[in-house]
Design an enzyme around this catalytic site. Structure first.
Site, short mmCIF file in Angstrom:
data_model
loop_
_atom_site.label_atom_id
_atom_site.label_comp_id
_atom_site.label_asym_id
_atom_site.label_seq_id
_atom_site.Cartn_x
_atom_site.Cartn_y
_atom_site.Cartn_z
N HIS A 1 -11.05 52.10 16.54
CA HIS A 1 -10.74 51.69 17.90
C HIS A 1 -10.15 53.04 18.48
CE1 HIS A 1 -8.53 49.83 21.02
NE2 HIS A 1 -9.05 48.82 20.87
N SER B 1 -10.72 44.95 29.12
CA SER B 1 -10.25 44.11 30.11
C SER B 1 -11.13 42.93 30.45
CB SER B 1 -10.09 44.98 31.56
OG SER B 1 -9.22 45.94 31.50
N GLY C 1 -7.31 47.64 28.82
CA GLY C 1 -5.85 47.06 29.18
C GLY C 1 -5.57 47.62 30.74
N ASN D 1 -8.82 41.10 19.18
CA ASN D 1 -8.02 42.19 18.54
C ASN D 1 -6.59 42.02 19.03
OD1 ASN D 1 -6.85 44.37 17.74
ND2 ASN D 1 -7.92 45.91 18.79
N LYS E 1 -4.10 43.47 18.13
CA LYS E 1 -3.27 44.84 18.08
C LYS E 1 -1.84 44.57 17.52
CE LYS E 1 -5.98 46.22 21.93
NZ LYS E 1 -6.21 47.26 23.08
N GLU F 1 -7.50 53.70 20.13
CA GLU F 1 -6.10 53.65 19.91
C GLU F 1 -5.88 54.38 18.76
OE1 GLU F 1 -4.77 49.71 20.97
OE2 GLU F 1 -5.68 50.00 23.12
N GLU G 1 -16.48 50.17 23.92
CA GLU G 1 -15.14 49.88 24.75
C GLU G 1 -14.68 51.02 25.37
OE1 GLU G 1 -12.62 46.58 22.74
OE2 GLU G 1 -11.94 48.34 21.80
P1 13P Z 1 -8.10 44.76 26.39
O1 13P Z 1 -8.91 43.32 26.43
O2 13P Z 1 -6.54 44.44 26.57
O3 13P Z 1 -8.53 45.58 27.62
O4 13P Z 1 -8.27 45.29 25.05
C1 13P Z 1 -9.26 45.75 24.83
C2 13P Z 1 -9.32 46.19 23.56
O5 13P Z 1 -9.16 47.38 22.97
C3 13P Z 1 -9.89 45.38 22.34
O6 13P Z 1 -10.21 45.95 21.16
#
Ligand code: 13P
Length: 243
Positions: A94, A208, A170, A6, A8, A96, A164
């Site tokens: 997701h 992560s 992150g 992803n 983003k 976010e 997740e």
């Molecule tokens: P990170 O791998 O940066 O922690 O992000 C995970 C994520 O949100 C994947 O959708």
């Protein structure tokens, strides 16, 4: 094993060209049979990625789709459009999107229905906050998020689930491996009980994931793959995670 990336809201034409070339040269040819890579670039780059990845064991996905089929919804991209330009996947739910765009179950249900109609496969993301984790309410939170997936209306939807934990995204922090294993087992047994889908429930871990923890995560028996954010933007790190 499924290796989903992803990206983003990161990248540029130059970045996309260079990372796709790296994946083509040094990752895709070495992916074991039965494993697959799913790349989810920002939508503006997805057509180029579809073209580039033709004849490679790489599938392309979007990071979201509209909850409307079509019409006067300025700035939105429909599930049909994603499918039309050759995308096979869409990430929905997701954290976010849930957090910054107030996405909730009724809205996500509309998106899931449209993805199903468009023939898109879905990476459905679920996860708890750190407070919920500490309170011991993770399973309740996940059941609530999964409830929309388990309705008869979505009987034909092709999906995988990505667990997740929000507090792992992150942050460099990952839950204890044993806890991940327990949660993945719980997700599989809960969904199979609610839907009668048995062996075809795949659950990715996300949050992560990096070259240091990937091998241990991949060795957990109920982890069917990983959904990688930050580390997927670095071809060397993504390669170490995949191979
Ligand atoms: P990170 O791998 O940066 O922690 O992000 C995970 C994520 O949100 C994947 O959708």
């Amino acid at each position: 094993m499924i290796y989903a990336a992803n990206w983003k809201m990161n990248g540029s034409t130059k970045f996309v060209n260079s990372i796709l070339s790296e994946i083509k040269q040094s990752i895709a040819p070495h992916i074991p049979l039965g494993s697959k890579i799913i790349l989810c670039p920002p939508s503006i780059y997805s057509s180029a990625a579809v073209m580039f990845c033709k004849n490679m064991p790489v599938e392309i996905g979007a990071q979201d789709c509209s909850s409307h089929k079509d019409g006067a919804y300025t700035g939105e991209i429909s599930a049909d459009m994603l499918s039309d330009v050759g995308l096979e996947w869409v990430i929905l739910g997701h954290s976010e999107r849930r957090q910054y765009h107030n996405e909730n179950n009724p809205l996500l249900f509309e998106k899931l229905l449209l993805a199903q109609t468009a023939g898109l496969k879905v990476i459905f993301c679920i996860g708890e906050t750190h407070q919920q984790y500490l309170n011991g309410t993770t399973k309740e939170v996940l059941m609530q998020q999964l409830s929309i997936l388990c309705t008869p209306d979505l009987i034909d939807l092709d999906y995988i689930i990505a667990y997740e934990p929000i507090w792992a995204i992150g942050t460099g922090v990952v839950p204890e491996f044993q806890k991940i294993e327990i949660i993945h087992q719980f997700i599989k047994s809960h969904v199979s009980e609610k839907t009668n889908r048995n062996c075809d429930i795949h659950v990715l871990y996300g949050g992560s994931v990096n070259p240091e923890n990937a091998n241990q995560l991949k060795s957990l028996s109920d982890v069917d793959g990983v959904l990688v954010g930050g580390a997927s933007l670095d071809p060397e790190k993504f390669k170490q995670i995949c191979l």
